[in-house]
Design an enzyme around this catalytic site. Sequence first.
Site, mmCIF file in Angstrom:
data_model
loop_
_atom_site.group_PDB
_atom_site.id
_atom_site.type_symbol
_atom_site.label_atom_id
_atom_site.label_comp_id
_atom_site.label_asym_id
_atom_site.label_seq_id
_atom_site.Cartn_x
_atom_site.Cartn_y
_atom_site.Cartn_z
ATOM 1 N N ASP A 46 -8.544 16.590 38.964
ATOM 2 C CA ASP A 46 -8.779 16.850 37.634
ATOM 3 C C ASP A 46 -7.469 16.716 36.825
ATOM 4 O OD1 ASP A 46 -11.583 17.334 37.842
ATOM 5 O OD2 ASP A 46 -11.357 19.534 37.797
ATOM 6 N N ARG A 60 -11.423 8.691 36.110
ATOM 7 C CA ARG A 60 -12.363 9.446 35.470
ATOM 8 C C ARG A 60 -11.758 9.523 34.077
ATOM 9 N NH1 ARG A 60 -12.846 15.387 36.323
ATOM 10 N NH2 ARG A 60 -14.316 14.972 38.292
HETATM 11 P P1 FDA Z 1 -18.033 16.537 22.647
HETATM 12 O O1 FDA Z 1 -17.394 17.496 22.837
HETATM 13 O O2 FDA Z 1 -18.131 15.617 21.241
HETATM 14 O O3 FDA Z 1 -19.637 16.775 23.071
HETATM 15 C C1 FDA Z 1 -20.581 15.892 22.713
HETATM 16 C C2 FDA Z 1 -21.834 16.950 22.538
HETATM 17 O O4 FDA Z 1 -22.118 17.524 23.974
HETATM 18 C C3 FDA Z 1 -21.671 18.386 21.951
HETATM 19 O O5 FDA Z 1 -21.960 18.043 20.298
HETATM 20 C C4 FDA Z 1 -22.447 19.340 22.572
HETATM 21 O O6 FDA Z 1 -23.784 19.415 21.962
HETATM 22 C C5 FDA Z 1 -22.366 19.044 23.862
HETATM 23 N N1 FDA Z 1 -21.407 19.743 24.850
HETATM 24 C C6 FDA Z 1 -20.174 19.035 25.102
HETATM 25 N N2 FDA Z 1 -19.403 20.223 25.766
HETATM 26 C C7 FDA Z 1 -20.400 21.062 25.971
HETATM 27 C C8 FDA Z 1 -20.320 22.398 26.696
HETATM 28 N N3 FDA Z 1 -19.339 22.797 27.458
HETATM 29 N N4 FDA Z 1 -21.437 23.431 26.506
HETATM 30 C C9 FDA Z 1 -22.363 23.006 25.781
HETATM 31 N N5 FDA Z 1 -22.754 21.870 25.056
HETATM 32 C C10 FDA Z 1 -21.474 20.896 25.188
HETATM 33 N N6 FDA Z 1 -11.075 17.900 30.548
HETATM 34 C C11 FDA Z 1 -9.953 17.707 30.966
HETATM 35 O O7 FDA Z 1 -8.974 18.051 30.330
HETATM 36 N N7 FDA Z 1 -9.566 17.467 32.363
HETATM 37 C C12 FDA Z 1 -10.503 17.181 33.115
HETATM 38 O O8 FDA Z 1 -10.443 16.985 34.493
HETATM 39 C C13 FDA Z 1 -12.079 17.096 32.813
HETATM 40 N N8 FDA Z 1 -12.835 16.843 33.456
HETATM 41 C C14 FDA Z 1 -14.174 16.642 33.388
HETATM 42 C C15 FDA Z 1 -15.211 16.374 34.119
HETATM 43 C C16 FDA Z 1 -16.681 15.921 33.603
HETATM 44 C C17 FDA Z 1 -17.577 15.796 34.557
HETATM 45 C C18 FDA Z 1 -16.762 16.146 32.306
HETATM 46 C C19 FDA Z 1 -18.222 15.833 31.670
HETATM 47 C C20 FDA Z 1 -15.763 16.702 31.538
HETATM 48 C C21 FDA Z 1 -14.686 16.966 31.893
HETATM 49 N N9 FDA Z 1 -13.559 17.301 31.009
HETATM 50 C C22 FDA Z 1 -12.404 17.455 31.335
HETATM 51 C C23 FDA Z 1 -13.828 17.885 29.618
HETATM 52 C C24 FDA Z 1 -13.768 16.749 28.653
HETATM 53 O O9 FDA Z 1 -12.510 16.807 28.303
HETATM 54 C C25 FDA Z 1 -14.228 17.253 27.153
HETATM 55 O O10 FDA Z 1 -13.813 18.430 26.833
HETATM 56 C C26 FDA Z 1 -16.091 17.641 27.320
HETATM 57 O O11 FDA Z 1 -16.475 16.754 28.049
HETATM 58 C C27 FDA Z 1 -16.445 17.656 25.910
HETATM 59 O O12 FDA Z 1 -16.313 16.416 25.392
HETATM 60 P P2 FDA Z 1 -17.505 15.208 25.123
HETATM 61 O O13 FDA Z 1 -17.037 13.538 25.396
HETATM 62 O O14 FDA Z 1 -18.694 15.568 25.963
HETATM 63 O O15 FDA Z 1 -17.927 15.396 23.586
#
Ligand code: FDA
Length: 302
Positions: A125, A176
């Site tokens: 990560d 990733r």
């Molecule tokens: P966005 O935040 O715009 O989310 C889109 C929609 O999804 C939101 O409107 C909401 O409805 C829903 N949503 C998103 N997150 C949610 C939550 N936690 N609870 C409820 N609803 C939610 N970051 C990092 O800095 N280092 C890392 O190593 C990782 N690793 C990682 C692995 C995996 C498998 C994922 C999915 C994410 C990460 N992240 C991460 C976190 C990533 O950087 C980011 O903060 C979140 O995925 C939210 O971003 P989205 O792209 O989902 O978009």
Amino acid sequence: MSFLNKLIVSALPIVPKALVGQFSRRYIAGVTLQDAVRVIRDLNGKRLMATMDLLGEDIHEESQAAGMKSSLIQMFETIKRSNLDSNVSVKLSQLGLRIDKNVCFENVRSIVEEARKLGNFVRIDMEDSTTTNDTIEIYKRLRERGFENVGIVIQAYLKRSDADIRALVKLKANFRICKGIYIESSDIAYQDRDDIRRNFVLLVRTIIENGCYVGIATHDEYLVEKSYDLIQRNSLDRSRYEFQMLLGVREALRDKILSDGHRLRVYVPYGEQWYAYSMRRLKENPQIAGYIMKALFSPNGN
Ligand code: FDA
């Protein structure tokens, strides 16, 4: 973030732990490794892959980092014995990055070695920007030592990420891509949603065009659609990419991606450190935090 959401987030620390636990149950597999096994078995039954995450970061004592290493090694044995379709995600601060870079390297090296023995994979990560250089350096050292079963995470909000990816594709790195979860300054990180999205798409495109593997980690429908376009335009085989989502988040979108014919991996956190993780998730999504406040201050939910 709106003023009301900011207010909710700042009030979170006074919310009773039991209430946080109730709301975060959907994001966390449980406290024990057996809890994670149970949840992953269920996900695998739905054709979803998993990555296991033992909660706990920012360790400041070598003995704790050694304990983490043993627990992580045990996870690979358990995955094998239980016949699960799961790899493991680790944070370098769990393994001593804040103590000594070489101690951390040796810890992560033995984990990746154990994973290789058992035919498994380690995803490192990415944490806040104070760790980016060291994380990339350790990843490169692992690759130089001949380990292929290890991947890295690059954050789309960081302005440096395009250059990082251009250097890493030369090693045929396994990536990733995610937006990035930590609070970073505007000097080094895009703040605007559209800029972050634009960079996310650019990074995924660069990786695909350079023939590397990519885990597309997002719950953002816009980015899922844009990724579909890239996959189609490049006639990308299913073996070259996967989508990734967090446990308990946007399950309808998860099902849609799966039924559209793509592979999807769910990030499954577990462990005794569930409280810190839940607070981070709640801060990220004040809408859910708002429900907690409502339950707290208005027991009838009115
Ligand atoms: P966005 O935040 O715009 O989310 C889109 C929609 O999804 C939101 O409107 C909401 O409805 C829903 N949503 C998103 N997150 C949610 C939550 N936690 N609870 C409820 N609803 C939610 N970051 C990092 O800095 N280092 C890392 O190593 C990782 N690793 C990682 C692995 C995996 C498998 C994922 C999915 C994410 C990460 N992240 C991460 C976190 C990533 O950087 C980011 O903060 C979140 O995925 C939210 O971003 P989205 O792209 O989902 O978009």
